[in-house]
Design a protein around this motif. Structure first.
Motif, PDB file in Angstrom:
ATOM      1  N   UNK A   6       0.871  -1.173   0.000  1.00 44.63           N
ATOM      2  CA  UNK A   6       0.000   0.000   0.000  1.00 44.63           C
ATOM      3  C   UNK A   6       0.905   1.219   0.000  1.00 44.63           C
ATOM      4  N   UNK A   7       0.666   2.127  -0.934  1.00 45.79           N
ATOM      5  CA  UNK A   7       1.502   3.319  -1.043  1.00 45.79           C
ATOM      6  C   UNK A   7       0.637   4.567  -1.057  1.00 45.79           C
ATOM      7  N   UNK A   8       0.848   5.400  -0.068  1.00 44.48           N
ATOM      8  CA  UNK A   8       0.162   6.676   0.018  1.00 44.48           C
ATOM      9  C   UNK A   8       0.762   7.619  -1.019  1.00 44.48           C
ATOM     10  N   UNK A   9      -0.076   8.213  -1.842  1.00 45.31           N
ATOM     11  CA  UNK A   9       0.370   9.198  -2.822  1.00 45.31           C
ATOM     12  C   UNK A   9      -0.618  10.356  -2.770  1.00 45.31           C
ATOM     13  N   UNK A  14      -4.132   6.958  -3.092  1.00 44.22           N
ATOM     14  CA  UNK A  14      -3.440   5.769  -2.597  1.00 44.22           C
ATOM     15  C   UNK A  14      -3.375   4.707  -3.692  1.00 44.22           C
ATOM     16  N   UNK A  15      -2.333   3.882  -3.599  1.00 47.74           N
ATOM     17  CA  UNK A  15      -2.125   2.826  -4.591  1.00 47.74           C
ATOM     18  C   UNK A  15      -1.871   1.504  -3.877  1.00 47.74           C
ATOM     19  N   UNK A  78       3.281  -4.852   2.680  1.00 50.69           N
ATOM     20  CA  UNK A  78       4.142  -3.712   2.981  1.00 50.69           C
ATOM     21  C   UNK A  78       3.328  -2.422   2.911  1.00 50.69           C
ATOM     22  N   UNK A  79       3.853  -1.406   3.537  1.00 48.34           N
ATOM     23  CA  UNK A  79       3.301  -0.063   3.433  1.00 48.34           C
ATOM     24  C   UNK A  79       4.414   0.876   3.005  1.00 48.34           C
ATOM     25  N   UNK A  80       4.221   1.490   1.855  1.00 51.22           N
ATOM     26  CA  UNK A  80       5.177   2.426   1.267  1.00 51.22           C
ATOM     27  C   UNK A  80       6.580   1.803   1.172  1.00 51.22           C
ATOM     28  N   UNK A  81       6.603   0.537   0.775  1.00 49.52           N
ATOM     29  CA  UNK A  81       7.856  -0.156   0.554  1.00 49.52           C
ATOM     30  C   UNK A  81       8.483  -0.798   1.768  1.00 49.52           C
TER      31      UNK A  81
END
Length: 84
Positions: A6-9, A14-15, A78-81
């Motif tokens: 999960x990646x906050x953008x 979010x992606x 993972x969260x944001x890598x």
């Protein structure tokens, strides 16, 4: 599947990103790689310690987490890598 990230953008939304183990290429398959649309001009194998030279730090973290997961034979979140 090795990793779900999960990646906050903030500016893009979010992606959720996925990394899969696609197997290995033999020498003939490597020779047959072609780039039809011109977007890419080359490919290469990158050592794990050199990932940051070829992309943003979050991508390096994401790939390292996927590589570690591959070694353990499972999958991870993972969260944001960063693996959780």
């Amino acid at each position: 599947m090795l990793l779900v990230d999960w990646a906050l953008a903030e500016n893009e939304g979010d992606k959720i990103l996925f990394i899969f183990d696609g197997g290995s290429l033999d020498a003939e398959q490597e020779r047959d790689i072609r780039f039809a649309d011109g977007e890419l001009t080359q490919w290469r194998y990158i050592p794990v310690h050199g990932l940051e030279q070829h992309g943003p730090p979050r991508l390096g973290r994401r790939l390292r987490a996927a590589i570690a997961t591959h070694g353990n034979g499972g999958s991870t979140y993972a969260e944001h890598g960063t693996a959780i």
